[in-house]
Each structure stands twice: as structure tokens, then as C-alpha cells.
Design a protein around this motif. Structure first.
Motif, PDB file in Angstrom:
ATOM      1  N   HIS A 159      33.384   3.778  -5.954  1.00 35.57           N
ATOM      2  CA  HIS A 159      33.672   2.687  -5.028  1.00 35.57           C
ATOM      3  C   HIS A 159      34.182   1.466  -5.775  1.00 35.57           C
ATOM      4  O   HIS A 159      35.145   0.825  -5.356  1.00 35.57           O
ATOM      5  CB  HIS A 159      32.398   2.335  -4.251  1.00 35.57           C
ATOM      6  CG  HIS A 159      32.624   1.526  -3.026  1.00 35.57           C
ATOM      7  ND1 HIS A 159      32.631   0.150  -3.044  1.00 35.57           N
ATOM      8  CD2 HIS A 159      32.852   1.895  -1.748  1.00 35.57           C
ATOM      9  CE1 HIS A 159      32.851  -0.293  -1.823  1.00 35.57           C
ATOM     10  NE2 HIS A 159      32.993   0.751  -1.016  1.00 35.57           N
ATOM     11  N   SER A 183      29.959  -2.198  -2.990  1.00 33.27           N
ATOM     12  CA  SER A 183      29.668  -1.554  -4.282  1.00 33.27           C
ATOM     13  C   SER A 183      28.283  -1.956  -4.776  1.00 33.27           C
ATOM     14  O   SER A 183      27.502  -1.117  -5.247  1.00 33.27           O
ATOM     15  CB  SER A 183      30.714  -1.964  -5.332  1.00 33.27           C
ATOM     16  OG  SER A 183      31.989  -1.517  -4.976  1.00 33.27           O
ATOM     17  N   TRP A 204      34.466  -5.858  -0.217  1.00 26.26           N
ATOM     18  CA  TRP A 204      34.500  -4.512  -0.800  1.00 26.26           C
ATOM     19  C   TRP A 204      33.464  -4.388  -1.917  1.00 26.26           C
ATOM     20  O   TRP A 204      32.710  -3.426  -1.978  1.00 26.26           O
ATOM     21  CB  TRP A 204      35.888  -4.212  -1.351  1.00 26.26           C
ATOM     22  CG  TRP A 204      35.980  -2.812  -1.846  1.00 26.26           C
ATOM     23  CD1 TRP A 204      35.662  -2.366  -3.094  1.00 26.26           C
ATOM     24  CD2 TRP A 204      36.336  -1.666  -1.083  1.00 26.26           C
ATOM     25  NE1 TRP A 204      35.824  -1.005  -3.168  1.00 26.26           N
ATOM     26  CE2 TRP A 204      36.248  -0.552  -1.951  1.00 26.26           C
ATOM     27  CE3 TRP A 204      36.750  -1.458   0.227  1.00 26.26           C
ATOM     28  CZ2 TRP A 204      36.538   0.727  -1.531  1.00 26.26           C
ATOM     29  CZ3 TRP A 204      37.041  -0.180   0.632  1.00 26.26           C
ATOM     30  CH2 TRP A 204      36.935   0.899  -0.235  1.00 26.26           C
ATOM     31  N   GLY A 209      38.114   1.295  -5.483  1.00 23.73           N
ATOM     32  CA  GLY A 209      38.262   0.212  -4.523  1.00 23.73           C
ATOM     33  C   GLY A 209      39.007  -0.966  -5.104  1.00 23.73           C
ATOM     34  O   GLY A 209      39.854  -1.567  -4.440  1.00 23.73           O
ATOM     35  N   GLU A 253      33.807  10.474   1.751  1.00 25.67           N
ATOM     36  CA  GLU A 253      32.656   9.583   1.616  1.00 25.67           C
ATOM     37  C   GLU A 253      31.511   9.993   2.537  1.00 25.67           C
ATOM     38  O   GLU A 253      30.348   9.814   2.210  1.00 25.67           O
ATOM     39  CB  GLU A 253      33.062   8.141   1.906  1.00 25.67           C
ATOM     40  CG  GLU A 253      33.972   7.548   0.856  1.00 25.67           C
ATOM     41  CD  GLU A 253      35.449   7.795   1.127  1.00 25.67           C
ATOM     42  OE1 GLU A 253      35.801   8.672   1.959  1.00 25.67           O
ATOM     43  OE2 GLU A 253      36.267   7.109   0.504  1.00 25.67           O
TER      44      GLU A 253
END
Length: 130
Positions: A19, A56, A52, A23, A115
């Protein structure tokens, strides 16, 4: 020692790393150019990037909790917390899979946007270890 919880913690650590790295790469594609002077675009991009990476961090926090829980009775009320974490991840995986099924391409995207499998797997391991 609970191997399902240790496995869930390891999967969450892997999810955190993916991630974070993937990401950041995805978010950087939408970064405004350095010549772009419009404040609203920069603010919007920074908010998306921060949001985002909050996701994480949440994965990292859950991973640390699950690893501690996997090593034994180190946390008071551990079984209840692990059950709630399991429910959260299992339900979010089902919601994710449902949204994929509802999309224009349907479940054909499920193998590329996997995911949901991480979430259902973490949830299942939590239920087994609780």
C-alpha cells in the motif's frame, strides 16, 4: 502463541508495504506540475496523498497489534479486540468484492484488484486465532 494471528500480522505487514510503495507511485501520477500555480489543485493532491498514507499507517498499526496478539496474552481484552479486527477486515473485504461485482466490468477485475483477498484472509485468520 497463535499462528493464525501471526500469519494475519505478517499479511498486514505485506499489505502495508504494498500500500505504501504502490500507492505512492499511483498518487504521484496525479501530482500537479511544478509550474501549476493553482493552490486548489495542490491542496487537493496533498489531501489525497495524506489520506492514502493514513490508510497505510492504519495497516501498520493493525499489523503490530496482530503480531503482539499472536505472541500471547500481552494485551488486556485481546480476544474481543481480535474478534472486532477480524470482523472489520472480513466485512471490508466483502464490501470490496461487492463493489467490484457492482462495477461495469464485474468480477473480472477481482484477480487484478486483489485487496479484497488480503482483507478476507486477515479477517479469517483473526477469527481462527481469537
Amino acid at each position: 502463541m497463535s499462528f493464525p494471528l501471526l500469519l494475519a500480522g505478517i499479511v498486514a505487514i505485506v499489505g502495508f508495504a504494498l500500500h505504501l510503495v504502490m500507492g505512492e507511485h499511483a498518487v504521484m501520477r496525479f501530482r500537479p506540475s511544478s509550474q501549476d500555480r493553482e493552490e486548489r489543485r495542490w491542496r487537493g493532491w496533498l489531501q489525497v496523498r495524506a489520506g492514502w498514507h493514513l490508510g497505510s499507517f492504519q495497516l501498520l498499526a493493525v499489523a503490530v497489534f496482530l503480531l503482539f496478539a499472536g505472541f500471547g496474552d500481552l494485551i488486556v481484552g485481546e480476544k474481543v479486540l481480535v474478534t472486532w479486527v477480524g470482523f472489520y477486515f472480513f466485512a471490508s473485504g466483502l464490501v470490496w468484492l461487492g463493489l467490484l461485482a457492482w462495477s461495469d466490468r464485474g468480477l473480472r477485475q477481482a484477480s487484478r484488484l486483489f485487496e479484497w483477498a488480503f482483507h478476507i484472509g486477515i479477517g479469517g485468520c483473526c477469527f481462527l486465532g481469537a
